[in-house]
Scaffold this motif. Structure first.
Motif, PDB file in Angstrom:
ATOM      1  N   GLY A  47      40.824  38.973  47.654  1.00  0.00           N
ATOM      2  CA  GLY A  47      41.081  40.163  46.841  1.00  0.00           C
ATOM      3  C   GLY A  47      40.217  40.204  45.596  1.00  0.00           C
ATOM      4  O   GLY A  47      39.698  41.266  45.214  1.00  0.00           O
ATOM      5  N   GLU A  48      40.072  39.039  44.950  1.00  0.00           N
ATOM      6  CA  GLU A  48      39.212  38.986  43.755  1.00  0.00           C
ATOM      7  C   GLU A  48      37.770  39.345  44.095  1.00  0.00           C
ATOM      8  O   GLU A  48      37.098  40.048  43.338  1.00  0.00           O
ATOM      9  CB  GLU A  48      39.274  37.578  43.145  1.00  0.00           C
ATOM     10  N   TRP A  49      37.330  38.863  45.252  1.00  0.00           N
ATOM     11  CA  TRP A  49      35.956  39.191  45.678  1.00  0.00           C
ATOM     12  C   TRP A  49      35.813  40.690  45.928  1.00  0.00           C
ATOM     13  O   TRP A  49      34.832  41.310  45.518  1.00  0.00           O
ATOM     14  CB  TRP A  49      35.621  38.410  46.952  1.00  0.00           C
ATOM     15  N   LEU A  50      36.824  41.285  46.592  1.00  0.00           N
ATOM     16  CA  LEU A  50      36.778  42.709  46.890  1.00  0.00           C
ATOM     17  C   LEU A  50      36.830  43.546  45.604  1.00  0.00           C
ATOM     18  O   LEU A  50      36.096  44.535  45.454  1.00  0.00           O
ATOM     19  CB  LEU A  50      37.939  43.085  47.809  1.00  0.00           C
ATOM     20  N   VAL A  54      34.141  46.237  44.100  1.00  0.00           N
ATOM     21  CA  VAL A  54      34.481  47.611  43.695  1.00  0.00           C
ATOM     22  C   VAL A  54      34.077  47.846  42.248  1.00  0.00           C
ATOM     23  O   VAL A  54      33.568  48.920  41.889  1.00  0.00           O
ATOM     24  CB  VAL A  54      36.000  47.873  43.881  1.00  0.00           C
ATOM     25  N   ARG A  55      34.257  46.839  41.380  1.00  0.00           N
ATOM     26  CA  ARG A  55      33.871  46.976  39.969  1.00  0.00           C
ATOM     27  C   ARG A  55      32.361  47.195  39.840  1.00  0.00           C
ATOM     28  O   ARG A  55      31.908  48.033  39.048  1.00  0.00           O
ATOM     29  CB  ARG A  55      34.301  45.738  39.191  1.00  0.00           C
ATOM     30  N   ASP A  56      31.593  46.438  40.654  1.00  0.00           N
ATOM     31  CA  ASP A  56      30.137  46.616  40.612  1.00  0.00           C
ATOM     32  C   ASP A  56      29.729  47.990  41.123  1.00  0.00           C
ATOM     33  O   ASP A  56      28.737  48.576  40.653  1.00  0.00           O
ATOM     34  CB  ASP A  56      29.462  45.531  41.457  1.00  0.00           C
ATOM     35  N   MET A  67      42.573  49.780  43.566  1.00  0.00           N
ATOM     36  CA  MET A  67      42.185  48.694  44.470  1.00  0.00           C
ATOM     37  C   MET A  67      42.992  47.431  44.191  1.00  0.00           C
ATOM     38  O   MET A  67      43.432  46.745  45.118  1.00  0.00           O
ATOM     39  CB  MET A  67      40.684  48.420  44.320  1.00  0.00           C
ATOM     40  N   GLU A  68      43.201  47.102  42.926  1.00  0.00           N
ATOM     41  CA  GLU A  68      43.993  45.921  42.589  1.00  0.00           C
ATOM     42  C   GLU A  68      45.418  46.054  43.121  1.00  0.00           C
ATOM     43  O   GLU A  68      45.991  45.102  43.654  1.00  0.00           O
ATOM     44  CB  GLU A  68      43.998  45.729  41.073  1.00  0.00           C
TER      45      GLU A  68
END
Length: 238
Positions: A47-50, A54-56, A67-68
């Motif tokens: 999830g952190e990777w995803l 999304v942030r990038d 998304m979080e």
């Protein structure tokens, strides 16, 4: 057959039966706590990777918060659904390793005259398990086309289901209890000479496995049930 089944159910609250069930429940719970923790850390990492991706792509803001939230809900939902479907299977698998205690309890109550059970050689046990796995795989591959053909014909697909699983479960449980008293060759000979009754007993076990909640204790009941069937057949053969 009915007498054997009624005896198995009448002993359902035997202390030895309860101990096996409770130990299986405890071991399964511990197993799932470990699986839950490992899954949570794995999903949290994914999830952190995803979220970072999304942030990038979208930057900070509304979509990142959505998304979080979705990642957290998906992680909880995946673990809950997997646990619901897998917990009974895991519990039954763990219980299968403790079934010798059930056989001993049945023998103490109904067959106290029996001598101590024989120790099954490791090579014999491994050979029996390998053969059973191969037979299960081959038979399921062979009947798969029939399953696909008969899926829309309820009476016939049920007959096939109970015949196949009756054979497989009857064979597995019969040999599991029989090798405690006979060598593997004698066990197979007795089973083949009484294949009809063994398959019928396996069909009864299959039916019990389809009943919710009852399926959790079916390995215990099935072991006791098949031990009575085996002793009856052994005495008839003698």
């Amino acid at each position: 057959m009915f007498k054997s089944l009624s005896r198995a159910f009448s002993q359902a609250f035997d202390p030895a039966f309860r101990r096996v069930f409770n130990r299986s429940l405890l071991y399964s719970a511990v197993t799932f706590v470990v699986v839950w923790l490992a899954s949570w850390f794995a999903l949290d990492w994914a999830g952190e990777w995803l979220i970072a991706w999304v942030r990038d792509w979208a930057g900070e803001g509304f979509w990142l918060g959505v998304m979080e939230w979705l990642v957290d809900i998906a992680a909880i939902g995946a673990i809950a659904i997997a646990s619901f479907f897998l917990f009974p299977a895991v519990m039954v698998s763990i219980m299968a390793m403790l079934l010798d205690d059930i056989a001993q309890a049945v023998e103490r109550r109904y067959y106290p005259e029996l001598a101590p059970a024989r120790e099954q050689p490791l090579s014999e046990a491994l050979l029996g398990n390998v053969i059973f796995v191969l037979v299960t795989l081959i038979l399921n591959l062979l009947v798969l086309p029939l399953y696909l053909i008969l899926i829309w014909i309820p009476p016939l697909n049920l007959v096939l289901f109970y015949l196949l699983n009756g054979y497989l479960l009857g064979r597995e449980y019969f040999e599991m209890v029989a090798v405690r008293r006979l060598d593997l060759a004698a066990t197979k000979r007795l089973r083949r000479n009484n294949r009809g009754r063994v398959i019928l007993a396996g069909a009864v076990i299959t039916f019990l496995l389809t009943i919710p909640l009852v399926n959790l204790i079916t390995p215990i009941i099935a072991t006791a049930f098949m031990l009575h069937v085996f002793e009856d057949l052994r005495r008839r053969a003698a």
